[in-house]
Design an enzyme around this catalytic site. Structure first.
Site, short mmCIF file in Angstrom:
data_model
loop_
_atom_site.label_atom_id
_atom_site.label_comp_id
_atom_site.label_asym_id
_atom_site.label_seq_id
_atom_site.Cartn_x
_atom_site.Cartn_y
_atom_site.Cartn_z
N HIS A 2 0.85 -1.18 0.00
CA HIS A 2 0.00 0.00 0.00
C HIS A 2 0.89 1.24 0.00
O HIS A 2 2.10 1.15 0.14
CB HIS A 2 -0.98 0.01 1.19
N CYS A 57 5.89 6.04 4.61
CA CYS A 57 4.78 5.23 4.10
C CYS A 57 4.04 5.86 2.94
O CYS A 57 3.09 5.30 2.42
CB CYS A 57 3.82 4.88 5.23
N HIS A 74 4.97 0.28 -0.46
CA HIS A 74 5.74 -0.68 0.34
C HIS A 74 4.79 -1.81 0.76
O HIS A 74 3.57 -1.68 0.68
CB HIS A 74 6.34 0.01 1.57
N HIS A 80 3.67 -5.28 3.41
CA HIS A 80 3.65 -5.85 4.76
C HIS A 80 3.19 -7.30 4.68
O HIS A 80 2.46 -7.68 3.78
CB HIS A 80 2.67 -5.11 5.67
N HIS A 99 -1.50 -10.22 -2.00
CA HIS A 99 -0.59 -9.92 -3.11
C HIS A 99 -1.15 -8.84 -4.04
O HIS A 99 -1.02 -8.92 -5.26
CB HIS A 99 -0.22 -11.18 -3.88
N GLU A 124 0.33 -5.10 11.23
CA GLU A 124 0.96 -4.61 10.01
C GLU A 124 2.43 -5.02 9.99
O GLU A 124 2.99 -5.29 8.94
CB GLU A 124 0.82 -3.09 9.96
#
Length: 148
Positions: A16, A25, A29, A31, A75, A135
């Site tokens: 996201h 952020c 990137h 998680h 994904h 996260e």
């Protein structure tokens, strides 16, 4: 009859980016998310019911969460629809699996979305009790029905 809580854990990989954010952020990137879903209800007492003694079959809970949340997000790249879809299209095959949401895709906002999706999908005799979304290994958000 006693109320019992059931919890099932789900894992998915998701990228996201946070629109107009002032920190790292803001960049795309990813998680390794861990989602814990807890429902509450009374164990089935009907002797003729194949689910006798269960609040809900764990397999049924798994199917609901996978259908409502995991299949769309695993994904994928999740971004706010404030971002032009053209940006995602320019990524070519790397942006093929994307999901646009009408909110900033923070851990907190995703839980609000997840709660609504799951409340609408659960059987009427079972209630959503809580959600916990990790996260990272040491950062998570929680949603509780009693707070809402």
């Amino acid at each position: 009859m006693a109320k019992i809580r059931l919890t099932k854990e789900f894992r998915f990989e998701m990228a996201h980016a946070l629109w107009n954010y002032d920190g790292l952020c803001r960049n795309i990137h990813g998680h390794s998310y861990i989602l814990q879903v807890t429902v509450i209800g009374e164990p089935i007492s009907d002797q003729d019911n194949t689910k006798l003694g269960m609040v809900m079959d764990f397999g049924d809970l798994k199917a609901i969460v996978n259908r409502e949340i995991v299949k769309d997000l695993d994904h994928s790249i999740v971004v706010s629809n404030m971002v032009s879809p053209e940006i995602i299209k320019q990524m070519g095959q790397m942006g093929e699996r994307h999901f646009l949401v009408d909110y900033q895709p923070t851990c907190e906002n995703m839980l609000i979305d997840f709660a609504q999706r799951l409340k609408n999908a659960l059987p009427k005799e079972v209630s959503l009790f809580s959600l916990k979304l990790h996260e990272t290994a040491n950062s998570f958000a929680e949603w509780y029905a009693e707070d809402n």
